[in-house]
Write a protein that holds these residues in place. Sequence first.
Motif, PDB file in Angstrom:
ATOM      1  N   SER A  15       0.812  -1.224   0.000  1.00 31.18           N
ATOM      2  CA  SER A  15       0.000   0.000   0.000  1.00 31.18           C
ATOM      3  C   SER A  15       0.841   1.268   0.000  1.00 31.18           C
ATOM      4  CB  SER A  15      -0.939   0.009   1.215  1.00 31.18           C
ATOM      5  OG  SER A  15      -0.181   0.061   2.413  1.00 31.18           O
ATOM      6  N   SER A  16       2.139   1.154   0.340  1.00 38.88           N
ATOM      7  CA  SER A  16       2.978   2.357   0.369  1.00 38.88           C
ATOM      8  C   SER A  16       4.453   1.998   0.258  1.00 38.88           C
ATOM      9  CB  SER A  16       2.737   3.157   1.662  1.00 38.88           C
ATOM     10  OG  SER A  16       3.237   2.446   2.772  1.00 38.88           O
ATOM     11  N   LEU A  18       8.213   1.055  -0.213  1.00 44.75           N
ATOM     12  CA  LEU A  18       8.967   0.105  -1.037  1.00 44.75           C
ATOM     13  C   LEU A  18       8.053  -0.940  -1.688  1.00 44.75           C
ATOM     14  CD1 LEU A  18      11.677  -0.972  -1.996  1.00 44.75           C
ATOM     15  CD2 LEU A  18      11.859  -2.242   0.149  1.00 44.75           C
ATOM     16  N   ARG A  38      -2.968  -3.539   4.969  1.00 48.16           N
ATOM     17  CA  ARG A  38      -4.235  -3.366   5.687  1.00 48.16           C
ATOM     18  C   ARG A  38      -5.119  -2.312   5.036  1.00 48.16           C
ATOM     19  NH1 ARG A  38      -1.440  -2.005  11.189  1.00 48.16           N
ATOM     20  NH2 ARG A  38      -0.246  -0.924   9.600  1.00 48.16           N
ATOM     21  N   SER A  39      -4.506  -1.293   4.434  1.00 43.54           N
ATOM     22  CA  SER A  39      -5.284  -0.157   3.929  1.00 43.54           C
ATOM     23  C   SER A  39      -5.937  -0.466   2.576  1.00 43.54           C
ATOM     24  CB  SER A  39      -4.363   1.062   3.790  1.00 43.54           C
ATOM     25  OG  SER A  39      -5.021   2.039   3.029  1.00 43.54           O
ATOM     26  N   ASP A  60      -4.084  -8.258   7.222  1.00 45.72           N
ATOM     27  CA  ASP A  60      -3.178  -7.882   8.299  1.00 45.72           C
ATOM     28  C   ASP A  60      -2.298  -9.106   8.557  1.00 45.72           C
ATOM     29  OD1 ASP A  60      -1.993  -7.317  10.733  1.00 45.72           O
ATOM     30  OD2 ASP A  60      -3.800  -6.475  11.625  1.00 45.72           O
ATOM     31  N   VAL A  61      -0.981  -8.966   8.396  1.00 44.25           N
ATOM     32  CA  VAL A  61      -0.093 -10.138   8.538  1.00 44.25           C
ATOM     33  C   VAL A  61       0.188 -10.498  10.003  1.00 44.25           C
ATOM     34  CG1 VAL A  61       1.062  -9.736   6.322  1.00 44.25           C
ATOM     35  CG2 VAL A  61       2.081  -8.829   8.436  1.00 44.25           C
ATOM     36  N   TYR A 153      13.286  -3.595  16.566  1.00 39.73           N
ATOM     37  CA  TYR A 153      13.270  -3.626  15.098  1.00 39.73           C
ATOM     38  C   TYR A 153      14.436  -4.462  14.560  1.00 39.73           C
ATOM     39  CZ  TYR A 153      13.211  -1.959  10.260  1.00 39.73           C
ATOM     40  OH  TYR A 153      13.177  -1.904   8.890  1.00 39.73           O
ATOM     41  N   GLY A 184      19.259  -0.108   3.149  1.00 39.12           N
ATOM     42  CA  GLY A 184      19.594   0.962   4.091  1.00 39.12           C
ATOM     43  C   GLY A 184      18.387   1.872   4.189  1.00 39.12           C
ATOM     44  N   ILE A 186      15.458   4.262   3.129  1.00 43.13           N
ATOM     45  CA  ILE A 186      14.608   4.569   1.975  1.00 43.13           C
ATOM     46  C   ILE A 186      13.599   5.618   2.432  1.00 43.13           C
ATOM     47  CG2 ILE A 186      13.115   3.606   0.180  1.00 43.13           C
ATOM     48  CD1 ILE A 186      14.087   0.804   1.044  1.00 43.13           C
ATOM     49  N   THR A 188      10.521   6.671   2.981  1.00 45.53           N
ATOM     50  CA  THR A 188       9.135   6.185   3.054  1.00 45.53           C
ATOM     51  C   THR A 188       8.524   6.637   4.386  1.00 45.53           C
ATOM     52  OG1 THR A 188       9.700   4.151   4.216  1.00 45.53           O
ATOM     53  CG2 THR A 188       9.819   4.073   1.817  1.00 45.53           C
TER      54      THR A 188
HETATM   55  N1  LIG Z   1      12.331   2.725   4.786  1.00 43.64           N
HETATM   56  C1  LIG Z   1      13.512   2.244   5.153  1.00 43.64           C
HETATM   57  O1  LIG Z   1      14.501   2.976   5.366  1.00 43.64           O
HETATM   58  C2  LIG Z   1      13.701   0.756   5.308  1.00 43.64           C
HETATM   59  C3  LIG Z   1      14.993   0.279   5.521  1.00 43.64           C
HETATM   60  C4  LIG Z   1      15.216  -1.081   5.668  1.00 43.64           C
HETATM   61  C5  LIG Z   1      14.138  -1.955   5.568  1.00 43.64           C
HETATM   62  N2  LIG Z   1      12.882  -1.474   5.356  1.00 43.64           N
HETATM   63  C6  LIG Z   1      11.784  -2.436   5.279  1.00 43.64           C
HETATM   64  O2  LIG Z   1      11.102  -2.271   4.064  1.00 43.64           O
HETATM   65  C7  LIG Z   1       9.756  -2.740   4.219  1.00 43.64           C
HETATM   66  C8  LIG Z   1       8.809  -1.721   3.648  1.00 43.64           C
HETATM   67  O3  LIG Z   1       8.807  -0.575   4.488  1.00 43.64           O
HETATM   68  P1  LIG Z   1       8.688   0.903   3.909  1.00 43.64           P
HETATM   69  O4  LIG Z   1       9.932   1.598   4.194  1.00 43.64           O
HETATM   70  O5  LIG Z   1       8.158   0.873   2.521  1.00 43.64           O
HETATM   71  O6  LIG Z   1       7.608   1.523   4.907  1.00 43.64           O
HETATM   72  P2  LIG Z   1       6.074   1.893   4.722  1.00 43.64           P
HETATM   73  O7  LIG Z   1       5.885   2.854   3.623  1.00 43.64           O
HETATM   74  O8  LIG Z   1       5.605   2.260   6.086  1.00 43.64           O
HETATM   75  O9  LIG Z   1       5.429   0.510   4.279  1.00 43.64           O
HETATM   76  C9  LIG Z   1       5.123  -0.507   5.173  1.00 43.64           C
HETATM   77  C10 LIG Z   1       4.074  -1.388   4.531  1.00 43.64           C
HETATM   78  O10 LIG Z   1       3.765  -2.456   5.424  1.00 43.64           O
HETATM   79  C11 LIG Z   1       2.350  -2.519   5.570  1.00 43.64           C
HETATM   80  N3  LIG Z   1       2.024  -3.060   6.869  1.00 43.64           N
HETATM   81  C12 LIG Z   1       2.399  -2.607   8.091  1.00 43.64           C
HETATM   82  N4  LIG Z   1       1.867  -3.356   9.051  1.00 43.64           N
HETATM   83  C13 LIG Z   1       1.146  -4.331   8.433  1.00 43.64           C
HETATM   84  C14 LIG Z   1       0.374  -5.415   8.894  1.00 43.64           C
HETATM   85  N5  LIG Z   1       0.183  -5.662  10.198  1.00 43.64           N
HETATM   86  N6  LIG Z   1      -0.232  -6.222   7.976  1.00 43.64           N
HETATM   87  C15 LIG Z   1      -0.078  -5.977   6.652  1.00 43.64           C
HETATM   88  N7  LIG Z   1       0.649  -4.963   6.158  1.00 43.64           N
HETATM   89  C16 LIG Z   1       1.244  -4.157   7.045  1.00 43.64           C
HETATM   90  C17 LIG Z   1       1.870  -1.069   5.380  1.00 43.64           C
HETATM   91  O11 LIG Z   1       0.540  -0.997   4.931  1.00 43.64           O
HETATM   92  P3  LIG Z   1      -0.749  -0.792   5.856  1.00 43.64           P
HETATM   93  O12 LIG Z   1      -0.400   0.227   6.894  1.00 43.64           O
HETATM   94  O13 LIG Z   1      -1.802  -0.361   4.876  1.00 43.64           O
HETATM   95  O14 LIG Z   1      -1.047  -2.131   6.423  1.00 43.64           O
HETATM   96  C18 LIG Z   1       2.783  -0.642   4.240  1.00 43.64           C
HETATM   97  O15 LIG Z   1       2.258  -1.076   3.007  1.00 43.64           O
HETATM   98  C19 LIG Z   1       9.574  -3.003   5.712  1.00 43.64           C
HETATM   99  O16 LIG Z   1       9.709  -4.390   5.963  1.00 43.64           O
HETATM  100  C20 LIG Z   1      10.731  -2.261   6.350  1.00 43.64           C
HETATM  101  O17 LIG Z   1      11.114  -2.816   7.584  1.00 43.64           O
HETATM  102  C21 LIG Z   1      12.630  -0.144   5.214  1.00 43.64           C
END
Ligand SMILES: NC(=O)c1ccc[n+]([C@@H]2O[C@H](COP(=O)([O-])OP(=O)(O)OC[C@H]3O[C@@H](n4cnc5c(N)ncnc54)[C@H](OP(=O)(O)O)[C@@H]3O)[C@@H](O)[C@H]2O)c1
Length: 256
Positions: A15-16, A18, A38-39, A60-61, A153, A184, A186, A188
């Motif tokens: 939904s958002s 990465l 979830r959204s 919801d996972v 985390y 690293g 991103i 988001t």
């Molecule tokens: N951004 C960074 O710097 C970074 C760095 C290293 C790793 N990561 C990893 O990259 C992945 C993507 O994160 P992002 O940075 O793209 O952040 P994000 O924009 O907040 O995306 C997180 C995604 O996970 C979903 N989500 C959260 N809780 C959930 C649940 N209980 N059930 C189903 N979906 C759920 C959210 O959607 P809903 O809220 O709609 O459910 C959203 O689509 C994550 O695993 C994060 O740990 C991110």
Amino acid sequence: MNIISGRCIWITGASSGLGKALAIQLAEAGNFIIASARSQSALTELALLYPGKIKILPLDVSRNLDAKETAAKIRETTDYLDMVICAAGICEYEDDLKFNPDMYERTLDVNFLGVVRVLNIAMPLLKKAQTRPQFVAISSLSSCVGLPRAEAYGASKAALNYFMQSLRVDLSKIALDLSVVRPGFIATNLVKQNDFPMPFMMTPDVAARRIIKGIAERRFSIDLPYRLSWLLRTWGFFFSAWCAWVAPRITRIHQW
Ligand SMILES: NC(=O)c1ccc[n+]([C@@H]2O[C@H](COP(=O)([O-])OP(=O)(O)OC[C@H]3O[C@@H](n4cnc5c(N)ncnc54)[C@H](OP(=O)(O)O)[C@@H]3O)[C@@H](O)[C@H]2O)c1
């Protein structure tokens, strides 16, 4: 050049950030995407961009996931999956060393157990894949070395790394390719709360492009960006030096 096209791919966290960028690029490359998060409204918006190419599956996972119902819903759309990408994730920080178990439970529930739950549902469908199937988990470079406030985390992502390594051993005679992606920073929603320097920050689009390249090459370890990965892995190797020189400069805890 390896390309990913014509596959049926289930992406969580679509939904958002990465996950969304991965869904868009893979849909544009001619894959059929099942997009989960979830959204429902954000997923619907995404699907409207690519009619017929993206099907939404809100879920919801966390422990609230109903495995039977989810499996049945996927089977209404497809009886096989070529690839699963687990990008759903949350980040909460340990701000005051209170060791609140609820926060640890929430983080491990989504970031680690959420991946196990998704694999549990996907496995029968991956066995029927039309191409050699792939399972991809999004971990984090934060799991390379102890970082301040990242007890929950970082532990959830380190658990995921170990799970994928162990799985790779168990699947060494099985036609299922695994990838662990360790990004690293991103730009988001996840990092919006961060009030510290985030070196070598990538956009979701750039990160997704590099990840897709790694997945297309069927690499097990996909670390990005290379500069940060190299730096953190080196510090992880010299952990005592990290604790002696770097830790006192970055911790926010100055007294009991
Ligand atoms: N951004 C960074 O710097 C970074 C760095 C290293 C790793 N990561 C990893 O990259 C992945 C993507 O994160 P992002 O940075 O793209 O952040 P994000 O924009 O907040 O995306 C997180 C995604 O996970 C979903 N989500 C959260 N809780 C959930 C649940 N209980 N059930 C189903 N979906 C759920 C959210 O959607 P809903 O809220 O709609 O459910 C959203 O689509 C994550 O695993 C994060 O740990 C991110």
